[in-house]
Structures are given as structure tokens and as C-alpha cells.
Write a protein that holds these residues in place. Structure first.
Motif, mmCIF file in Angstrom:
data_model
loop_
_atom_site.group_PDB
_atom_site.id
_atom_site.type_symbol
_atom_site.label_atom_id
_atom_site.label_comp_id
_atom_site.label_asym_id
_atom_site.label_seq_id
_atom_site.Cartn_x
_atom_site.Cartn_y
_atom_site.Cartn_z
ATOM 1 N N PRO A 142 0.851 -1.188 -0.044
ATOM 2 C CA PRO A 142 0.010 0.121 0.045
ATOM 3 C C PRO A 142 0.864 1.315 -0.172
ATOM 4 O O PRO A 142 2.085 1.174 0.603
ATOM 5 N N HIS A 143 0.456 2.175 -0.551
ATOM 6 C CA HIS A 143 1.251 3.378 -0.822
ATOM 7 C C HIS A 143 2.027 3.863 0.330
ATOM 8 O O HIS A 143 3.021 4.212 0.214
ATOM 9 N N PHE A 349 -15.655 -2.362 -3.626
ATOM 10 C CA PHE A 349 -15.741 -3.239 -2.512
ATOM 11 C C PHE A 349 -14.105 -3.760 -2.347
ATOM 12 O O PHE A 349 -14.258 -4.710 -1.336
ATOM 13 N N ILE A 350 -13.096 -3.357 -2.987
ATOM 14 C CA ILE A 350 -11.832 -3.759 -2.677
ATOM 15 C C ILE A 350 -11.317 -3.229 -1.226
ATOM 16 O O ILE A 350 -11.693 -2.295 -0.866
ATOM 17 N N PHE A 351 -10.301 -3.932 -0.829
ATOM 18 C CA PHE A 351 -9.809 -3.454 0.578
ATOM 19 C C PHE A 351 -8.417 -2.724 0.300
ATOM 20 O O PHE A 351 -7.568 -3.138 0.556
ATOM 21 N N ALA A 352 -8.693 -1.635 -0.421
ATOM 22 C CA ALA A 352 -7.673 -0.689 -0.585
ATOM 23 C C ALA A 352 -8.177 0.695 -0.890
ATOM 24 O O ALA A 352 -9.489 0.938 -0.963
ATOM 25 N N GLY A 353 -7.175 1.715 -0.968
ATOM 26 C CA GLY A 353 -7.703 3.071 -0.733
ATOM 27 C C GLY A 353 -8.237 3.806 -2.110
ATOM 28 O O GLY A 353 -8.057 3.213 -3.052
ATOM 29 N N ASP A 354 -8.542 5.116 -1.938
ATOM 30 C CA ASP A 354 -8.834 5.941 -3.131
ATOM 31 C C ASP A 354 -7.834 5.508 -4.163
ATOM 32 O O ASP A 354 -8.369 5.722 -5.379
ATOM 33 N N LYS A 357 -8.404 2.652 -6.051
ATOM 34 C CA LYS A 357 -9.537 2.666 -7.044
ATOM 35 C C LYS A 357 -9.601 3.706 -8.165
ATOM 36 O O LYS A 357 -10.229 3.470 -9.117
ATOM 37 N N GLN A 358 -8.880 4.949 -8.010
ATOM 38 C CA GLN A 358 -8.926 5.709 -8.815
ATOM 39 C C GLN A 358 -8.230 5.243 -10.133
ATOM 40 O O GLN A 358 -8.499 5.197 -11.292
ATOM 41 N N TYR A 359 -7.092 4.543 -9.971
ATOM 42 C CA TYR A 359 -6.293 3.869 -10.887
ATOM 43 C C TYR A 359 -7.088 2.866 -11.616
ATOM 44 O O TYR A 359 -7.152 2.670 -13.052
ATOM 45 N N LEU A 360 -7.871 2.043 -10.821
ATOM 46 C CA LEU A 360 -8.688 1.117 -11.654
ATOM 47 C C LEU A 360 -9.893 1.535 -12.255
ATOM 48 O O LEU A 360 -10.218 1.028 -13.353
ATOM 49 N N VAL A 361 -10.343 2.912 -11.703
ATOM 50 C CA VAL A 361 -11.521 3.244 -12.762
ATOM 51 C C VAL A 361 -10.837 3.549 -14.166
ATOM 52 O O VAL A 361 -11.590 3.429 -15.006
#
Ligand code: 6MZ
Length: 372
Positions: A142-143, A349-354, A357-361
Motif C-alpha cells: 500500500p502506498h 468493494f476492494i480492500f484498498a484506498g482511493d 480505486k482511481q487507478y482501477l477506474v
């Protein structure tokens, strides 16, 4: 099949040893002294008919009880540091090769004094496997833990030739096996806390659902929750009135399976909006659900309940995440666009931060342009 493979996907319910390649399982089998001893006892003097062995391992449609017997066998064959490292590397590469852009891999830390294995050294072997991945760039730290000299620091986007390499996020969940004691479960949670800087983000409760009691694990799960670890529970895999409701009351971040629920429990689930990890092939092959037409996916999907399709044990059930999407599409009459949206919704629903999530979007957006 090609389309389902090229679609980006998110895998949130995959057990490490259940995702083992058949070829690796066979390799581990023939390199296990116990196997040769067995062969000797059987009077075969080391002569093995590989096709017969393969047949046993590849046998389809095992009941849930048989599956846990198979896991005991798999564990005998695979629980050494070298094999754990190998399986981890291969499983991550296999998921990445079918465009899984975010993978949460869960595994039960194991202790075996006879080979000098502690839960911690087991997990170090897993991390070693992540570091050994070469086929893709992976991000598993994690970052906030990722310092410049972190061993995980990877040239994320640009390979030497300047082209963008494929990137997969990997996060780890430590599983508590339902055979374990409260103390052993707490040891696993403590290990998870110590390994937060190495990609461990949460705790899973799994193992044979006919074994163990909720109250045994509750202290460890409460401790994990207080410490801010994410939690997912195998819930309602068999009928168990004593358990389903307390599990839902506990408010885990996600649950797996959710098969044997009473009406009131369905209501509570839907009100709570706890996301459900759906494992179609696993449910069918273990005969937990008699036919896909009556799978609870349909009811939850129509109710717009948060859902994510997962493999559970891709190796043991001979499936892949692409296959699960294709299966759902065919069985429930959903088009590619709907399936793409279903996969994309998993980001929530992933167990990771924003940041992740932004990268995945972004990854889904650019895939949408290419695939349409
Ligand atoms: C419950 C399951 C499971 O942890 O050794 N596991 N637990 N229900 C299931 N549905 C079929 N499939 C796998 O991976 C294998 C372990 O994951 C759990 C079991 O405890 C199994 O021994 P690891 O990497």
C-alpha cells in the motif's frame, strides 16, 4: 472466450492453495517422499502411472466434504517454503494473464515445526513469491508503506523500451482456518498487523464450515476489526442458524458465498448492503447449489445488491475468472455491457484506498473504449 479474457477484472475471493496449477500439484506430488513411500507400500516400487494420478487430482464435482479432504492432501504436498513461493508466483501470473487488474489473494498461514515453518516464515515465502513475479509489474505494498528503498519498489509503468507494462495490484488476506483455536486465530491477526507494510490488508474466516464455532473466532475477529483490518467471512456455506445472523451483525466488509440463508437473513443482508463474493463454479461443483438456474446471484443482482464474481479455488475447480464471467453471462442472460459493469462495480468493494480505486477506474475506462 477471448472477450472475457480481455475484459479487465477484479478478483476478491481466491484461496492461494486452491488456485494451484495442476502441473504444480503433480510436480509437488512426485517430489514428496510420502508419495514414494506410499508407492512402495502399495508394492509399486516407484512405478507410477501418471495418467491415473492426474485423474484423481483432476476429478470434477467433489462434494464440499470431499473438497476439504483434498485440501488436506494438497497441504501435505505444498506446505514447504519453496513450494509456497512457487505457487504464489504462478497464481499471481495466472490471474494477471487473464487481465485481473486487482487481486486479493487469501491464504492460511501454516506452522510446521518439523520443517522449521512458522506462520511468519510461511508468509515470508508468500512475499518471496510476489517478488519473484516477472510476467507483469505488480504493486503489493500500500502506498503509505511504500518508501523509496522498499523491496517492492517496481518500475510501475515504463519498461526499459518505454512502453507501458501491464500492472496488477495484489493485496493479501490472512485466513483463519475454522479448525484453529482462539489463540491460533489471534496469532494470525497479530501477524497480519505486523505485515501491513507488505501488502496484508485483512482477515478471512474460512475452512470446513461443518467445523468450529463462531464464538471461537470472535475475539480474534473483533481484535482485527478494532485494529482497522478489513474482514471477510465465509458465511452460510452450509445451513447454520447459530452463525449466519451473528456474522451479519458483526458487519464484516464483505462475505463469501451466502448460500443457506433464511428469509429474515436475506432481508438483513440486503438492508446491510454487505457485498457478497459469488463463486458460481465452486457452488455448483461442491453441490452446495443443485443447479445454476436457481443460484441466488439472480435475486441479489435484481435487488442491485453489491456483488462480485470470484473463482474461490481456480485450480481445484478448474475454472478462471474469465470463465466465471462467461458462465454468468450465459446462465443469467446478461450481456457484455452488463458484465463489464458488474466487474467495474467490484472496485467499490476492494480492500484498498482511493488511490488504487482511481487507478482501477482509469483502467476500466480505457478498456471500455477499446472493447466497445
Ligand atoms: C471454505 C475454503 C474453501 O489457505 O491453504 N478454502 N474454505 N470454503 C471453501 N469453499 C470451497 N475453499 C478453500 O487455501 C486452501 C484453504 O482455503 C480454504 C480452506 O481452509 C483450504 O484449506 P490456503 O492457501
Amino acid at each position: 472466450m477471448e472477450w472475457w479474457v480481455s475484459m479487465p477484472k477484479i478478483e476478491l475471493h481466491a484461496h492461494l492453495n486452491g488456485s494451484i496449477r495442476n502441473s504444480t500439484l503433480l510436480y509437488a506430488l512426485i517430489h514428496t517422499p510420502l508419495f514414494w513411500e506410499l508407492a512402495r507400500v502399495l508394492g509399486e516400487k516407484g512405478v507410477i502411472v501418471f495418467s491415473d494420478v492426474e485423474h484423481v487430482i483432476k476429478k470434477n464435482d467433489r462434494s464440499l466434504g470431499e473438497v476439504f479432504k483434498l485440501f488436506d492432501l494438497i497441504h501435505i504436498l505444498t506446505t514447504d517454503h519453496k513450494t509456497v513461493t512457487r505457487i504464489t508466483k504462478e497464481v499471481v501470473e495466472d490471474f494477471a494473464s487473464e487481465n485481473v487488474v486487482y487481486l486479493e489473494l487469501r491464504t492460511t498461514p501454516k506452522k510446521n515445526d518439523s520443517i522449521g515453518m512458522s506462520k511468519q516464515s510461511y508468509m515470508e515465502a508468500v512475499i518471496e513469491g510476489l517478488r519473484a513475479v516477472t510476467a507483469v509489474d505488480i504493486d503489493f505494498v500500500p502506498h503509505k508503506f511504500n518508501t523509496q528503498d522498499s523491496l517492492n519498489t517496481i518500475a510501475m509503468n515504463d519498461a526499459c523500451d518505454g512502453t507501458r507494462r501491464k500492472k496488477t495490484y495484489v493485496r493479501l488476506l490472512l485466513s483463519i482456518d475454522r479448525r484453529e483455536t482462539t489463540e491460533a486465530a489471534i496469532e494470525t491477526v497479530k501477524l497480519a498487523l505486523e505485515m501491513r507494510g507488505l501488502g496484508v490488508v485483512g482477515i478471512d474466516l474460512s475452512g470446513n464450515p461443518d467445523v468450529g464455532e463462531w464464538n471461537t473466532f470472535l475475539p480474534a475477529l473483533k481484535f482485527a476489526q478494532e485494529q482497522g483490518l478489513y474482514i471477510t467471512l465465509h458465511c452460510g456455506e452450509v445451513p447454520n442458524r447459530q452463525e449466519v445472523q451473528p456474522m451479519l451483525d458483526f458487519l464484516p466488509q464483505r462475505i463469501g458465498h451466502a448460500i443457506f440463508f433464511e428469509e429474515e437473513e436475506w432481508r438483513q443482508l440486503k438492508t446491510s448492503k454487505i457485498p457478497v463474493e459469488i463463486c458460481l463454479t465452486s457452488n455448483i461443483k461442491t453441490e452446495s447449489i443443485s443447479s445454476i438456474d436457481i443460484h441466488h446471484f439472480v435475486d441479489l443482482y435484481n435487488a442491485k445488491h453489491p456483488l462480485v464474481l470470484c473463482t474461490d479455488d481456480a485450480g481445484v475447480f478448474s475454472t478462471s475468472l474469465s470463465n466465471e464471467y462467461k458462465l454468468a453471462s450465459t446462465a443469467f442472460g446478461l450481456g457484455k455491457r452488463e458484465m463489464f459493469e458488474l466487474a467495474r462495480n467490484g472496485i467499490e468493494f476492494i480492500f484498498a484506498g482511493d488511490e488504487v480505486k482511481q487507478y482501477l477506474v482509469g483502467a476500466f475506462d480505457s478498456a471500455a473504449k477499446k472493447l466497445n
